[in-house]
Design a protein around this motif. Structure first.
Motif, PDB file in Angstrom:
ATOM      1  N   ILE A  38       0.854  -1.189   0.000  1.00 19.48           N
ATOM      2  CA  ILE A  38       0.000   0.000   0.000  1.00 19.48           C
ATOM      3  C   ILE A  38       0.891   1.241   0.000  1.00 19.48           C
ATOM      4  O   ILE A  38       1.476   1.598   1.031  1.00 19.48           O
ATOM      5  N   PRO A  39       1.057   1.899  -1.142  1.00 16.55           N
ATOM      6  CA  PRO A  39       1.829   3.158  -1.175  1.00 16.55           C
ATOM      7  C   PRO A  39       1.081   4.247  -0.416  1.00 16.55           C
ATOM      8  O   PRO A  39      -0.093   4.517  -0.685  1.00 16.55           O
ATOM      9  N   ALA A  40       1.751   4.855   0.554  1.00 13.38           N
ATOM     10  CA  ALA A  40       1.096   5.867   1.386  1.00 13.38           C
ATOM     11  C   ALA A  40       2.072   6.982   1.740  1.00 13.38           C
ATOM     12  O   ALA A  40       2.078   7.474   2.870  1.00 13.38           O
ATOM     13  N   ALA A  41       2.887   7.371   0.772  1.00  9.60           N
ATOM     14  CA  ALA A  41       3.902   8.388   1.053  1.00  9.60           C
ATOM     15  C   ALA A  41       3.539   9.760   0.508  1.00  9.60           C
ATOM     16  O   ALA A  41       4.306  10.709   0.670  1.00  9.60           O
ATOM     17  N   GLY A  42       2.378   9.885  -0.135  1.00 13.16           N
ATOM     18  CA  GLY A  42       2.002  11.157  -0.746  1.00 13.16           C
ATOM     19  C   GLY A  42       1.800  12.269   0.281  1.00 13.16           C
ATOM     20  O   GLY A  42       1.487  12.020   1.448  1.00 13.16           O
ATOM     21  N   LEU A  43       1.931  13.505  -0.175  1.00 15.07           N
ATOM     22  CA  LEU A  43       1.843  14.656   0.716  1.00 15.07           C
ATOM     23  C   LEU A  43       0.408  15.118   0.964  1.00 15.07           C
ATOM     24  O   LEU A  43       0.154  15.879   1.895  1.00 15.07           O
ATOM     25  N   GLY A  44      -0.527  14.688   0.125  1.00 14.65           N
ATOM     26  CA  GLY A  44      -1.915  15.081   0.329  1.00 14.65           C
ATOM     27  C   GLY A  44      -2.160  16.569   0.169  1.00 14.65           C
ATOM     28  O   GLY A  44      -2.964  17.168   0.892  1.00 14.65           O
TER      29      GLY A  44
END
Length: 300
Positions: free
Chosen positions: A13-19
């Motif tokens: 699960i890629p979850a490194a985005g800055l949002g």
């Protein structure tokens, strides 16, 4: 004869985005932790992986993502307080997230795109096929997309992407697939992919949504993939190579999804997702739907 392929057991699960689209809410809170009704969005994704039989979950995180790890860890102080109150219902909800799966974490040091995030999973995944789930797309558990994709991969080998038909004028927002029909009405063979094409150049209106089942050969391609659209290493570019040359890692197929999907990728769709899910909840739905009808009637 149906060919047998290795059983898939791991989810990434890629979850490194800055949002950035949710600022200022995501200045100090990971976008994956924003609540969808009463659970963070990321928990829905982990639950989907577990429902498909994938209880070994690697989350690719980045700076300021520590709350993700805390959410799937035990909170003994909170649990003790709930036990003393005799609040068994809330205690069960708190413990559910820490009991869901065997969780692992790795940091993506540089935000170089989805392809790079997937590549960060290589040491954990090894030489096994694996699933990738993006947190912006929540799939309704009544429409088991990931299970179907795993079935297709186990039958054909190679890689499988999730596809959804969109309006032609919307295809520039997605990766897009050129496809050929197969004997299964919901399965197509992917012959090419392009990231966010202009509508006039799109090979179809089949958009890639955030579910993948990948052959480990994708890691070798990603290591050699130059930054593409947006200056990022695109997973779509690596899958394009696999689709063009089956000798590398088998064919690429697509499962055409027509079920319920909740897009939390932008603010408007995030709000609509909350409303839809709240309306369908047995504990919240009746009162919420009644209020919503009244509100809409008064506003109209």
């Amino acid at each position: 004869m149906t060919q047998s392929h290795p059983r898939i057991s791991k989810a990434v699960i890629p979850a490194a985005g800055l949002g950035t689209r949710f600022l200022p809410a995501t200045k100090a809170t990971p976008k994956e932790m924003l609540p969808v009704v009463d659970k963070p969005a990321i928990q829905y994704v982990v639950e989907e992986a577990v429902s498909a039989g994938l209880d070994d979950v690697l989350m690719v995180t980045g700076r300021n993502k520590r709350p993700l790890e805390d959410h799937f860890d035990r909170n003994y102080e909170l649990e003790s307080a709930l036990q003393k109150k005799g609040d068994a219902a809330r205690l069960a909800k708190v413990q559910q997230s820490s009991d869901l799966a065997t969780m692992h974490y790795v940091r993506q040091g540089d935000p170089k795109g989805l392809g790079h995030a997937v590549l960060c999973a290589a040491p954990h995944v090894g030489q096994e096929p694996f699933a990738v789930l993006l947190g912006d797309d929540l799939i309704d558990p009544r429409d088991p997309l990931l299970q179907r994709m795993i079935e297709v991969q186990e039958r054909h080998g190679g890689s499988v992407v999730a596809l959804m038909e969109v309006a032609p004028q919307q295809i520039h927002l997605y990766g897009c697939a050129a496809v050929e029909a197969t004997v299964d009405s919901d399965v197509v063979k992917v012959t090419g992919l392009v990231e966010k094409p202009d509508p006039a150049d799109a090979p179809s209106n089949y958009a890639i949504i955030g579910r993948y089942v990948l052959d480990p050969s994708v890691f070798g391609i990603l290591r050699q993939t130059e930054p593409g659209r947006g200056g990022e290493i695109q997973l779509t570019d690596a899958l394009q190579q696999l689709a063009q040359d089956e000798k590398i890692g088998g064919p690429v197929h697509g499962v055409v999804f027509k079920g319920r999907r909740y897009d939390t990728g932008d603010r408007g769709d995030y709000l609509r997702a909350i409303v839809r899910l709240a309306c369908e909840r047995e504990d919240l739905g009746p009162d919420f739907r009644s209020w919503l009808r009244s509100y809409v009637t008064e506003e109209m």
